[in-house]
Write an enzyme that holds these catalytic residues in place. Structure first.
Site, PDB file in Angstrom:
ATOM      1  N   HIS A 199     -11.838  -6.029   8.179  1.00 45.16           N
ATOM      2  CA  HIS A 199     -12.518  -5.880   7.023  1.00 45.16           C
ATOM      3  C   HIS A 199     -13.764  -4.892   7.272  1.00 45.16           C
ATOM      4  CE1 HIS A 199      -9.830  -9.099   5.713  1.00 45.16           C
ATOM      5  NE2 HIS A 199     -10.024  -8.606   4.702  1.00 45.16           N
TER       6      HIS A 199
ATOM      7  N   GLU B 252       0.753  -1.103  -0.005  1.00 48.89           N
ATOM      8  CA  GLU B 252      -0.004  -0.129   0.068  1.00 48.89           C
ATOM      9  C   GLU B 252       0.813   1.299  -0.185  1.00 48.89           C
ATOM     10  OE1 GLU B 252      -0.654  -2.537   1.855  1.00 48.89           O
ATOM     11  OE2 GLU B 252      -2.627  -3.238   1.117  1.00 48.89           O
TER      12      GLU B 252
END
Lengths: 327, 336
Positions: free
Chosen positions: A129, A60
């Site tokens: 999540h 990322e």
């Protein structure tokens, strides 16, 4: 006007902007051949090629870093972080670099870039999540933070974000992707970043929310209407910049405000909205400003009973709204 | 794959007389600029945290002089000399160290955050390793836009232990981007020796993990640095083959102006100063009969005057207006 799901609207926005501007490109994990883990970029690699819809390594920091370096040199990147929960490794690039680039170069480099990230809970995604990140990043000057709740806004705000000259963190509530359908205006539909929208007119009290909670608030408002309470619902849809005028307008109209979000309460967006009201509309209040937020626990638990206890629900919003109405 | 450090330059290394004198001038400008910076820091004219390039001039000038004006440099927090070598005026750099409105970032950044879009100097970065992924993004933009430019990403030995370094080399090689990664290995990450921080203390070897060209060069020999950089810049420009260049060098001063430098032996510092790159090139120019003592003295006077003028400019420049605090937060300057 066509009826679309929220994720279809997201895809349409990227498709149209890539069509009209060759400097727009997409980078992220599995966004190309796979079409994105939620299929937000499905078909774009075929249409625009793999050098414009880039399957990045699972890293990322460099996804966002590459976007910054490209944005500083004539490109308009759309970086996808697969889940908002995974944004940690890119935190430095977003907060230390993207947000501060224009300022510390005294305007030499401003960054027209978008970082898209699915956020929010209610999908049994558990700890990593389900997270909400709007308060964390909303705190950072130099960033813009957008949270669309409807397909029309998702499209209009994403197109506006792509054309914006500054870094925009674009948060898409993953539970709304296919749950929420709505009419999306045809043509070049744009929604200005920094504007809130009244979704339901009312006169007794105001609910302020965004993302999935907007829809829960609309359901709760409908319930209360059956009980003779007239509820106004304001969709913030932009965290930064925040539409202070719209917040104050609904406050002055109803005199009673309840803010709802699933991000945890401490240091959250609700506290900021409350401060705006207290500073500028104290005289208009008929009750303490209230908030209903996610609990201050480290993350959303997996178990469905615990998850339900974490997430504000239509029933709990209605209950809190009744308390406020009766004050 | 590896270039052994060599003792001394033996000829003109394919450079013209004016290029050779230019390298000497640029190194001496950095030396004099940094000496003056230390002086002004001690007089409290410059504040904050301040890191000097003294000792590293050959690594800086040998690499950056191989670039064209349109090529990009991404740097780190020890970057005064990097900006000067890329063509940023000494007065604009000094004014930034003073925090003045006429500085490269109008006093917003100071020592560690120099920027000049005009000179394609894309910044000093105070967070170690953070500029590497950004440099990669610029490499991508160059390829996408089919332009002939090259990106030079400069960092210290400490940065090669950070994840962003590895992410960046991986992507640069994977996408075949025109980037030269330059590690200025001054052998200490602040107070920690490379061998105590990195499992592989020969930094150039880390290129192997990404099937990338890796080179090691004597960073005290400007001609050697320039020769290898010329080659790496060419392969980046012509074949879009990225590379990692390790310049082994030494900083004569502490990590920053506030570093008591207790972790190095005086003998070690002396030994490296005995190999000073500016003196070496000066002697070399004299041997080649390209310059005499008087010529070198004249260059010294010129760069010293340039630095004095920079200080005068900085001294006389206005402070930023506090009413401008909210400028540059967003591109339109009015938002936020």
């Amino acid at each position: 006007m066509a009826v679309k799901t929220l994720i279809e609207a997201i895809r349409d926005a990227m498709d149209e902007e890539m069509e009209r501007d060759p400097s727009v490109f997409v980078i992220g994990e599995d966004v190309g051949v796979r079409g994105g883990v939620f299929l937000a970029t499905d078909g774009l690699a075929n249409k625009y090629g793999e050098d414009r819809v880039i399957d990045s390594p699972l890293a990322e920091s460099s996804i966002v870093g590459v976007a910054i370096g490209a944005a500083a040199n004539g490109m308009r990147p759309i970086a996808e972080i697969q889940f908002a929960d995974f944004i940690g490794p890119a935190y430095n690039q977003i907060v230390q670099e993207a947000a501060r680039f224009c300022y510390r170069s005294a305007g030499d480099f401003c960054l027209p870039m978008v970082i898209r990230a699915p956020w929010g809970g209610g999908v049994h995604g558990a700890i990593y999540h389900s997270q909400s990140i709007e308060a964390t990043f909303g705190h950072v000057p130099g960033l813009k933070v957008v949270v669309p709740g409807t397909p029309a806004d998702a499209k209009g705000l994403l197109k506006a974000a792509i054309r914006d000259p500054d870094p925009v963190l674009f948060l898409e509530h993953k539970r709304t992707y296919r749950l929420i359908r709505g009419e999306v205006p045809d043509g070049d539909h744009l929604v200005a970043i920094g504007t809130a929208e009244v979704r339901r007119e009312g006169k007794d009290l105001s609910l302020i929310a965004y993302g999935l909670m907007l829809h829960y608030c609309l359901e709760a408002a409908e319930k209360l209407a059956g009980e003779g309470v007239s509820v106004e619902v304001l969709d913030l849809r932009s965290i930064k910049p925040m539409d202070d005028a719209a917040i104050l307008k609904t406050t002055r109209k109803t005199g009673k405000v309840l803010i709802v979000h699933e991000d945890n309460q401490f240091g959250g967006i609700a506290g900021e909205v409350m401060a705006i009201i207290m500073e500028s509309a104290f005289d208009a209040l008929d009750a303490p400003v209230m908030r209903l937020c996610g609990p201050d626990v480290p993350a959303m638990p997996y178990n469905h009973v615990l998850e339900a206890a974490f997430m504000p629900s239509v029933d709990r919003i209605a209950e809190k709204a009744r308390e406020l109405a009766a004050y | 794959m590896k270039t052994e450090p060599r003792a001394a330059a033996t000829g003109k290394d394919g450079l013209s007389e004016s290029e050779l004198l230019g390298l000497y001038r640029e190194m001496l400008l950095i030396r004099r600029f940094e000496e003056k910076t230390a002086e002004m820091y001690q007089m409290a004219k410059i504040g904050g945290f301040c890191h000097l390039n003294i000792g590293e001039e050959a690594a800086i000038v040998g690499t950056i002089s191989a670039l064209r004006a349109a090529d990009y440099v991404y740097s780190n927090y020890r970057e005064h000399g990097h900006a000067l070598a890329k063509g940023v005026e000494a007065r604009a750099v000094m004014a930034e160290l003073y925090g003045k409105e006429t500085g490269t970032s109008k006093g917003r950044g100071g020592s560690m955050h120099l920027f000049s879009a005009e000179h394609r100097f894309h910044g000093g970065y105070a967070i170690v390793g953070e500029a590497l992924p950004i440099a990669v993004g610029t490499g991508y933009a160059i390829v996408y836009q089919d332009k002939p430019e090259v990106v030079m990403s400069i960092f210290g030995d400490g940065a090669t232990n950070i994840g962003a370094f590895h992410e960046s080399l991986n992507v640069a090689k994977l996408w075949k981007l025109p980037i030269v990664f330059v590690c200025i290995n001054n052998q200490y990450g602040m107070g920690t020796a490379v061998s105590r921080a990195s499992a592989v203390s020969e930094i150039w070897k880390k290129a192997c993990a990404y099937d990338m060209t890796g080179e090691r060069v004597d960073g005290m020999d400007v001609l050697a640095v320039r020769a290898v950089t010329d080659r790496l810049v060419s392969q980046a420009r012509e074949r879009r083959e990225p590379s990692l260049l390790e310049c082994v060098t030494y900083r004569y001063k502490g990590h920053s102006m506030s570093d008591p430098d207790t972790y190095r032996q005086k003998e070690e510092i002396k030994e490296w100063q005995g190999r000073d790159a500016i003196l070496s090139l000066g002697n070399h120019l004299k041997q080649l009969k390209l310059a005499g003592d008087q010529d070198l003295e004249r260059i010294d006077q010129e760069v010293t005057a340039e630095v004095e003028e920079a200080v005068k400019f900085a001294e006389e420049s206005p402070e930023p207006d506090p009413r401008q605090l909210y400028r540059y937060v967003y591109a339109d300057e009015e938002a936020g």
